[in-house]
Design a protein around this motif. Sequence first.
Motif, PDB file in Angstrom:
ATOM      1  N   LEU A  29       3.526   6.790 -34.092  1.00  0.00           N
ATOM      2  CA  LEU A  29       2.809   7.265 -32.910  1.00  0.00           C
ATOM      3  C   LEU A  29       3.500   6.573 -31.519  1.00  0.00           C
ATOM      4  N   LYS A  30       3.398   5.273 -31.806  1.00  0.00           N
ATOM      5  CA  LYS A  30       3.994   4.637 -30.427  1.00  0.00           C
ATOM      6  C   LYS A  30       5.661   5.152 -30.195  1.00  0.00           C
ATOM      7  N   ALA A  31       6.133   5.284 -31.064  1.00  0.00           N
ATOM      8  CA  ALA A  31       7.641   5.955 -30.764  1.00  0.00           C
ATOM      9  C   ALA A  31       7.638   7.276 -30.102  1.00  0.00           C
ATOM     10  N   GLU A  32       6.530   7.994 -30.241  1.00  0.00           N
ATOM     11  CA  GLU A  32       6.471   9.424 -29.928  1.00  0.00           C
ATOM     12  C   GLU A  32       6.072   9.096 -28.193  1.00  0.00           C
ATOM     13  N   VAL A  33       5.137   8.531 -28.336  1.00  0.00           N
ATOM     14  CA  VAL A  33       4.557   8.242 -26.842  1.00  0.00           C
ATOM     15  C   VAL A  33       5.761   7.695 -25.737  1.00  0.00           C
ATOM     16  N   PHE A  34       6.513   6.616 -26.432  1.00  0.00           N
ATOM     17  CA  PHE A  34       7.373   5.962 -25.738  1.00  0.00           C
ATOM     18  C   PHE A  34       8.549   7.187 -25.447  1.00  0.00           C
ATOM     19  N   GLY A  35       9.130   7.863 -26.340  1.00  0.00           N
ATOM     20  CA  GLY A  35      10.134   8.642 -26.143  1.00  0.00           C
ATOM     21  C   GLY A  35       9.783   9.727 -24.919  1.00  0.00           C
ATOM     22  N   PHE A  36       8.606  10.270 -25.254  1.00  0.00           N
ATOM     23  CA  PHE A  36       7.865  11.378 -24.546  1.00  0.00           C
ATOM     24  C   PHE A  36       7.935  10.840 -23.096  1.00  0.00           C
ATOM     25  N   VAL A  37       7.540   9.642 -22.600  1.00  0.00           N
ATOM     26  CA  VAL A  37       7.483   8.974 -21.372  1.00  0.00           C
ATOM     27  C   VAL A  37       8.750   8.646 -20.760  1.00  0.00           C
ATOM     28  N   VAL A  38       9.843   8.254 -21.584  1.00  0.00           N
ATOM     29  CA  VAL A  38      11.195   8.079 -21.257  1.00  0.00           C
ATOM     30  C   VAL A  38      11.840   9.213 -20.662  1.00  0.00           C
ATOM     31  N   ILE A  39      11.560  10.113 -21.393  1.00  0.00           N
ATOM     32  CA  ILE A  39      12.341  11.711 -21.238  1.00  0.00           C
ATOM     33  C   ILE A  39      11.617  12.137 -19.719  1.00  0.00           C
ATOM     34  N   THR A  40      10.349  11.931 -19.710  1.00  0.00           N
ATOM     35  CA  THR A  40       9.429  12.340 -18.336  1.00  0.00           C
ATOM     36  C   THR A  40      10.011  11.773 -17.369  1.00  0.00           C
ATOM     37  N   ILE A  41      10.143  10.512 -17.450  1.00  0.00           N
ATOM     38  CA  ILE A  41      10.493   9.687 -16.306  1.00  0.00           C
ATOM     39  C   ILE A  41      11.878   9.990 -15.856  1.00  0.00           C
ATOM     40  N   CYS A  42      12.703  10.237 -16.918  1.00  0.00           N
ATOM     41  CA  CYS A  42      14.193  10.240 -16.578  1.00  0.00           C
ATOM     42  C   CYS A  42      14.511  11.859 -15.740  1.00  0.00           C
ATOM     43  N   CYS A  43      13.784  12.651 -16.596  1.00  0.00           N
ATOM     44  CA  CYS A  43      13.790  14.048 -15.914  1.00  0.00           C
ATOM     45  C   CYS A  43      13.334  13.948 -14.452  1.00  0.00           C
ATOM     46  N   HIS A  44      12.182  13.541 -14.311  1.00  0.00           N
ATOM     47  CA  HIS A  44      11.332  13.530 -13.122  1.00  0.00           C
ATOM     48  C   HIS A  44      12.480  12.927 -12.037  1.00  0.00           C
ATOM     49  N   MET A  69       0.860  -0.971  -0.012  1.00  0.00           N
ATOM     50  CA  MET A  69      -0.031  -0.062   0.068  1.00  0.00           C
ATOM     51  C   MET A  69       0.871   1.332  -0.109  1.00  0.00           C
ATOM     52  N   LYS A  70       1.987   1.230   0.792  1.00  0.00           N
ATOM     53  CA  LYS A  70       2.931   2.202   1.072  1.00  0.00           C
ATOM     54  C   LYS A  70       3.387   2.728  -0.281  1.00  0.00           C
ATOM     55  N   GLN A  71       3.977   1.315  -0.970  1.00  0.00           N
ATOM     56  CA  GLN A  71       4.516   1.610  -2.357  1.00  0.00           C
ATOM     57  C   GLN A  71       3.543   2.139  -3.588  1.00  0.00           C
ATOM     58  N   PHE A  72       2.395   1.575  -3.302  1.00  0.00           N
ATOM     59  CA  PHE A  72       1.217   2.121  -4.059  1.00  0.00           C
ATOM     60  C   PHE A  72       0.970   3.971  -4.044  1.00  0.00           C
ATOM     61  N   ILE A  73       1.122   4.177  -2.874  1.00  0.00           N
ATOM     62  CA  ILE A  73       0.909   5.650  -2.605  1.00  0.00           C
ATOM     63  C   ILE A  73       2.217   6.439  -3.228  1.00  0.00           C
ATOM     64  N   ALA A  74       3.281   5.987  -2.873  1.00  0.00           N
ATOM     65  CA  ALA A  74       4.620   6.535  -3.249  1.00  0.00           C
ATOM     66  C   ALA A  74       4.521   6.580  -4.786  1.00  0.00           C
ATOM     67  N   PHE A  75       4.067   5.508  -5.409  1.00  0.00           N
ATOM     68  CA  PHE A  75       3.874   5.357  -6.973  1.00  0.00           C
ATOM     69  C   PHE A  75       3.142   6.602  -7.515  1.00  0.00           C
ATOM     70  N   CYS A  76       1.924   6.724  -6.684  1.00  0.00           N
ATOM     71  CA  CYS A  76       0.801   7.738  -7.065  1.00  0.00           C
ATOM     72  C   CYS A  76       1.532   9.090  -6.852  1.00  0.00           C
ATOM     73  N   GLU A  77       2.154   9.466  -5.930  1.00  0.00           N
ATOM     74  CA  GLU A  77       2.755  10.723  -5.747  1.00  0.00           C
ATOM     75  C   GLU A  77       3.798  11.032  -6.743  1.00  0.00           C
ATOM     76  N   SER A  78       4.471   9.833  -7.010  1.00  0.00           N
ATOM     77  CA  SER A  78       5.528  10.244  -8.124  1.00  0.00           C
ATOM     78  C   SER A  78       4.793  10.604  -9.589  1.00  0.00           C
ATOM     79  N   PHE A  79       3.858   9.884  -9.618  1.00  0.00           N
ATOM     80  CA  PHE A  79       3.062  10.154 -11.044  1.00  0.00           C
ATOM     81  C   PHE A  79       2.587  11.364 -11.005  1.00  0.00           C
ATOM     82  N   GLY A  80       2.130  11.745  -9.929  1.00  0.00           N
ATOM     83  CA  GLY A  80       1.284  13.045  -9.703  1.00  0.00           C
ATOM     84  C   GLY A  80       2.485  14.265  -9.818  1.00  0.00           C
TER      85      GLY A  80
END
Lengths: 267, 250
Positions: free
Chosen positions: B196-211, B1-12
Amino acid sequence: MSTADPAPLSLRQTVGITVAHLTKKFANVTVLNDVSFEVRPGEIFCLMGPSGSGKTVLLKHIVGLETPTSGQVRIGEFDASDPATRAKVRLAFVFQAGALFNSMTVYDNLALYPREHRLGDEKDIRERVMHALSILSLEKALNKMPSELSGGMKRRVAIARALVMEPQLLLYDEPTAELDPILGATIIEIIATLREHTAVTSLVVTHDRSLALSIADRVAIIMDGRIRAVGVPEDFKRTTDPVITNFLSPLIDLKHPRFKQLENDHE
Amino acid sequence: MKQFIAFCESFGSALCMLGRSACYINTLPRQFPRFIEQCYMIGYTTMPIVTILCFFIGSALAQQSGYSMENFGAKQFIGALVGLSMVRELGPVMVAILVAGRVGSAITAELASMKVYQEVDALVTMDIPPERILVLPRLAAVLVMMPVLTVIANLCGWYGGALVCQYTKSISVDSQSYFAVLKRFMTARDISDGLLKAEVFGFVVITICCHIGLSTRGGPREIGASLTKAIVTSLIFILVLDYFINEILI
């Protein structure tokens, strides 16, 4: 009815700081406990205290890098924790380790602020940067990377970067820490000269007794997250408070229980 | 549960970072040099590895499918199989994985060390939002470079497959019929879906890495931990998103 926000300060207007009942807790640890003091516009205010007393955390509240658990920090009329304050007041923070941008040359480090805030064309920016570098005798370091600089030079570049901002409030975090006495004295001179020339309000967080008592208009001592005393340097030179005296002029007594304990541990 | 909350916080928090970055989109034209630098980092430096890997992926795919399809007497369709697999699946996924490993890791390491050594704090005190100069140019660059890298990956995969088909005795499908079949079964929709898939993947990867880079707290040890977290999270997101995007597109 909500009151309108105060107008941004003009460039030459210096600014004071008011810390009112500031408390900061990290989890269950209280780092700052009901801290209150005031820094007047244009003065050099030194905040002294032993390691872990909450000096840097307090400084981070003033620049808005931390938000208070309770209480308030105001810069002039603005709330320090509001990000919009940084657009209204030019405050510069000289970090203890310099915090220079390692991927940029010294010139680009200094030019970043005026470029990002579009404070003139490239020629104006160059003039501004060169002026700041000349004040700190750093002209030769212009094209060097931060990794090529000594500790003292990094500290001076950090001060030059702050100067380029033409700040109304200049905050120094341990500006003489880890420097040899000559470099330390140079930095003290620079802080005093800057105030003389620009009338900038300066808040200096330091351990350095000679720095605090030689250039400060007023000094505060913080211990265990609380302000122990505030006054002019002369007050501290003739204080009778044993805790402050011990902090400012510690006597090394090898018969003190703490050394006895160390001896026992060693055996 | 704790990990899920942490994931939601990170996502937000990642969404907030994206929102703040989007607020500065009008500053992009004057950040052109930074954008070009990031295009170079994401596109040019990843291109050699994309070329080599996708060439061999196409080759291996042709080899394996040639071996299997011979049993059904369908080896003349190898071109379609390799072409569609590269365009719809392997090209975008492999490019995203390579961008995560090659560029994402570098971005996380750079931003995490900037955070640890207070360079990010210095930006904040100078009233320069980190999202404006550290995140936005990277997001813009990845959106431009992902389709380019994916097209290169697809072409390399196709040619790798064609070479194997032509010169492997057990397959021996000549390039002309390989490409003819590929052309017959390939539609513009397949290509656009892949891009389109490549765009989505690239955007998500860079967002995750920057965040993850900008959320680093502590000392140098945490830089390594952030790096691992960024790569693992990126890979999980690429593969999970791949499934769901396929569900939507097919």
